[in-house]
Design an enzyme around this catalytic site. Structure first.
Site, PDB file in Angstrom:
ATOM      1  N   ASP A 191      -7.508  -5.607  -4.362  1.00 27.72           N
ATOM      2  CA  ASP A 191      -7.316  -4.543  -5.343  1.00 27.72           C
ATOM      3  C   ASP A 191      -7.701  -4.991  -6.745  1.00 27.72           C
ATOM      4  O   ASP A 191      -8.066  -4.159  -7.584  1.00 27.72           O
ATOM      5  CB  ASP A 191      -5.853  -4.091  -5.353  1.00 27.72           C
ATOM      6  CG  ASP A 191      -5.486  -3.243  -4.147  1.00 27.72           C
ATOM      7  OD1 ASP A 191      -6.403  -2.717  -3.501  1.00 27.72           O
ATOM      8  OD2 ASP A 191      -4.277  -3.116  -3.853  1.00 27.72           O
ATOM      9  N   GLU A 224      -8.925   1.859   5.908  1.00 29.25           N
ATOM     10  CA  GLU A 224      -9.487   1.503   4.600  1.00 29.25           C
ATOM     11  C   GLU A 224      -9.365  -0.009   4.386  1.00 29.25           C
ATOM     12  O   GLU A 224     -10.326  -0.681   4.036  1.00 29.25           O
ATOM     13  CB  GLU A 224      -8.739   2.268   3.512  1.00 29.25           C
ATOM     14  CG  GLU A 224      -9.187   1.937   2.096  1.00 29.25           C
ATOM     15  CD  GLU A 224      -8.290   2.551   1.046  1.00 29.25           C
ATOM     16  OE1 GLU A 224      -8.728   2.624  -0.118  1.00 29.25           O
ATOM     17  OE2 GLU A 224      -7.150   2.951   1.368  1.00 29.25           O
ATOM     18  N   HIS A 225      -8.158  -0.530   4.568  1.00 30.85           N
ATOM     19  CA  HIS A 225      -7.890  -1.963   4.470  1.00 30.85           C
ATOM     20  C   HIS A 225      -7.367  -2.450   5.819  1.00 30.85           C
ATOM     21  O   HIS A 225      -6.418  -1.865   6.348  1.00 30.85           O
ATOM     22  CB  HIS A 225      -6.818  -2.276   3.422  1.00 30.85           C
ATOM     23  CG  HIS A 225      -7.033  -1.645   2.078  1.00 30.85           C
ATOM     24  ND1 HIS A 225      -6.466  -0.423   1.738  1.00 30.85           N
ATOM     25  CD2 HIS A 225      -7.740  -2.058   1.006  1.00 30.85           C
ATOM     26  CE1 HIS A 225      -6.802  -0.127   0.496  1.00 30.85           C
ATOM     27  NE2 HIS A 225      -7.582  -1.095   0.026  1.00 30.85           N
ATOM     28  N   HIS A 257       1.541   2.928  -3.397  1.00 30.19           N
ATOM     29  CA  HIS A 257       0.575   3.752  -4.118  1.00 30.19           C
ATOM     30  C   HIS A 257       0.985   5.216  -4.176  1.00 30.19           C
ATOM     31  O   HIS A 257       0.795   5.890  -5.185  1.00 30.19           O
ATOM     32  CB  HIS A 257      -0.800   3.663  -3.447  1.00 30.19           C
ATOM     33  CG  HIS A 257      -1.628   2.508  -3.901  1.00 30.19           C
ATOM     34  ND1 HIS A 257      -2.268   2.487  -5.113  1.00 30.19           N
ATOM     35  CD2 HIS A 257      -1.929   1.332  -3.295  1.00 30.19           C
ATOM     36  CE1 HIS A 257      -2.931   1.351  -5.246  1.00 30.19           C
ATOM     37  NE2 HIS A 257      -2.734   0.630  -4.159  1.00 30.19           N
ATOM     38  N   GLN A 309       0.820  -1.205   0.000  1.00 30.29           N
ATOM     39  CA  GLN A 309       0.000   0.000   0.000  1.00 30.29           C
ATOM     40  C   GLN A 309       0.857   1.260   0.000  1.00 30.29           C
ATOM     41  O   GLN A 309       0.470   2.276  -0.584  1.00 30.29           O
ATOM     42  CB  GLN A 309      -0.956  -0.013   1.186  1.00 30.29           C
ATOM     43  CG  GLN A 309      -2.010  -1.096   1.102  1.00 30.29           C
ATOM     44  CD  GLN A 309      -2.738  -1.112  -0.238  1.00 30.29           C
ATOM     45  OE1 GLN A 309      -3.484  -0.204  -0.564  1.00 30.29           O
ATOM     46  NE2 GLN A 309      -2.507  -2.152  -1.045  1.00 30.29           N
TER      47      GLN A 309
END
Length: 437
Positions: free
Chosen positions: A362, A328-329, A262, A259
């Site tokens: 994802d 979020e995750h 990103h 992550q």
């Protein structure tokens, strides 16, 4: 990664869990003139902003359908197969999210209220370009919208100088595979403004805008909200991992990195009651990061204020921390991870056990990857079929049913000092009132 030790304490976890700043309000000041220019000057403004921000002026702001088809035909066979399988899995899950069309409740004899679920009429879907052309966001937006029954779908995604003013080929190919032929080479705040205001002769206005984007896309959503519906104000991506001493540090390190890759503002947080695991993960990060081609932004993300390892006393305290963070995750790497996952209240999506990493979601888990960030998971949800639907109540009382409840309604209205409301009931149910009116 820095260490935050909350063992032996009981702080306000929302105050101490790491999270970077994301000043949307400041960005609104920047995007407001852009949005207003699109409303006033339409295509001319879109072309001007494409040159200014994307450094290319597209030949066609709306990508021709034959270009979409050509890029789909030119897809690498393995990539095409991956796209098709991801679409299949997301559609299979989306079909389980669908809401019944009509639910009927008879609250008394002759007193019926129906809840009708209907899809939004027209939706604008934003797909980011930037550091990574997120073709996966196409299917994450389009599939649930199609399952919901949305009949008019448009996609906007930034033009690229690398491809002669067209968006990335993978994005265009995936649009074609999904049957979407209204695709615009327009990015950023100006794309949201195009959807919200409409551009005569180019793009009719939409009812709802969905999809992730950078801070300027988020700011444009905030600025135009009300004129158009929005799904959420998504910030930088984030992952939290709740782990105990059974976790494999290689997996945890790799997932934190995934992550961070990103965006330099991405957040990666490990919450654990195992100092040995914390040490092992920190020791593995350098070697794993150095093997990748995205080292610079990963290092900035992992060493930024939004990332940390949080040491807790036990699983109960760990659950309190991750609920406060509302990631979020959220990955669960503990004993009995499924049972632990069901104790979590706040998360955009929960990835259960060592074989369910976030990158699976994802792309091809079948779940949505458009998820709430910045703690919004405390009250909000990810993008699903329901995001593209609205509900309408149909109230159908016969005369006897109204007469039965009418005095209650009139009393309630009178208590609120709204005599006109009461009169709208009594003119129908009270003989004296009927004659007076």
């Amino acid at each position: 990664m820095r260490l935050i030790d909350v063992r032996g304490t009981n702080p306000d976890y929302r105050a101490i869990v790491p999270r970077g700043s994301f000043d949307v309000e400041h960005a609104v000041e920047i995007v407001a003139p852009i949005c207003d220019a699109v409303a006033e000057r339409g295509e001319a403004a879109l072309r001007e902003f494409a040159e200014r921000f994307d450094h290319v002026t597209p030949e066609h702001l709306r990508v021709p359908a034959e270009v979409l088809a050509r890029y789909a035909d030119e897809l690498d066979a393995d990539v095409r197969a991956a796209f098709v399988e991801s679409i299949r899995r997301r559609r299979a899950v989306a079909e389980t999210e669908a809401t019944p069309g009509l639910v009927r409740a008879e609250v008394a004899p002759g007193a019926v209220v129906e809840t009708k679920t209907v899809p939004v009429g027209r939706v604008g879907l934003y797909v980011p370009g930037g550091l990574a052309p997120l073709a996966s966001s196409v299917l994450m937006n389009v599939v649930p919208a199609q399952v919901a029954g949305v009949t008019s779908l448009a996609v906007a995604t930034p033009p690229s100088a690398e491809f002669g003013g067209l968006p990335h080929p993978s994005i265009l190919a995936l649009c074609h595979l999904l049957g979407v032929d209204e695709v615009y080479a327009v990015g950023g705040a100006q794309a949201i403004a195009m959807f919200a205001h409409g551009v005569p002769g180019l793009c009719p206005r939409v009812d709802l805008v969905t999809g992730p984007g950078n801070i300027y896309v988020v700011a444009a959503k905030r600025y135009l909200r009300g004129l158009v519906g929005i799904d959420s104000e998504a910030g930088p991506t984030e992952i939290a991992v709740l782990a105990d001493d059974t976790a494999d540090p290689r997996f945890v390190a790799a997932d934190l990195i995934s992550q961070a890759e990103h965006d330099p503002m991405a957040g990666s947080v490990l919450v654990t009651d195992s100092p040995a695991l914390a040490d092992a993960v920190n020791a593995l990060l350098d070697a794993q990061v150095s093997a990748l081609g995205t080292t610079d932004r990963i290092e900035k993300a992992l060493t930024g204020p939004q990332s940390a390892i949080v040491l807790v006393d036990d699983l109960d305290q760990g659950l309190a921390v991750v609920d406060a963070y509302a990631a979020e995750h959220l990955e669960i790497h503990t004993r009995e991870p499924y049972q632990v996952a069901h104790r979590v209240r706040n998360a955009g999506a929960i990835f259960v056990g060592p074989w369910s990493p976030v990158p699976l979601g994802d792309y091809s888990a079948g779940s949505t990857h458009v998820l709430p960030t910045a703690g919004i998971a405390r009250h909000g949800s990810g993008l699903t079929v329901r995001s593209f639907c609205k509900t309408v109540h149909l109230i159908c009382y016969d005369e006897a049913a109204l007469r039965e409840v009418g005095p209650t309604v009139a009393t309630f209205a009178t208590a609120e000092r709204l005599p006109g409301h009461a009169a709208a009931i009594t003119v129908r149910t009270n003989a004296e009132e009927v004659d007076r009116w």
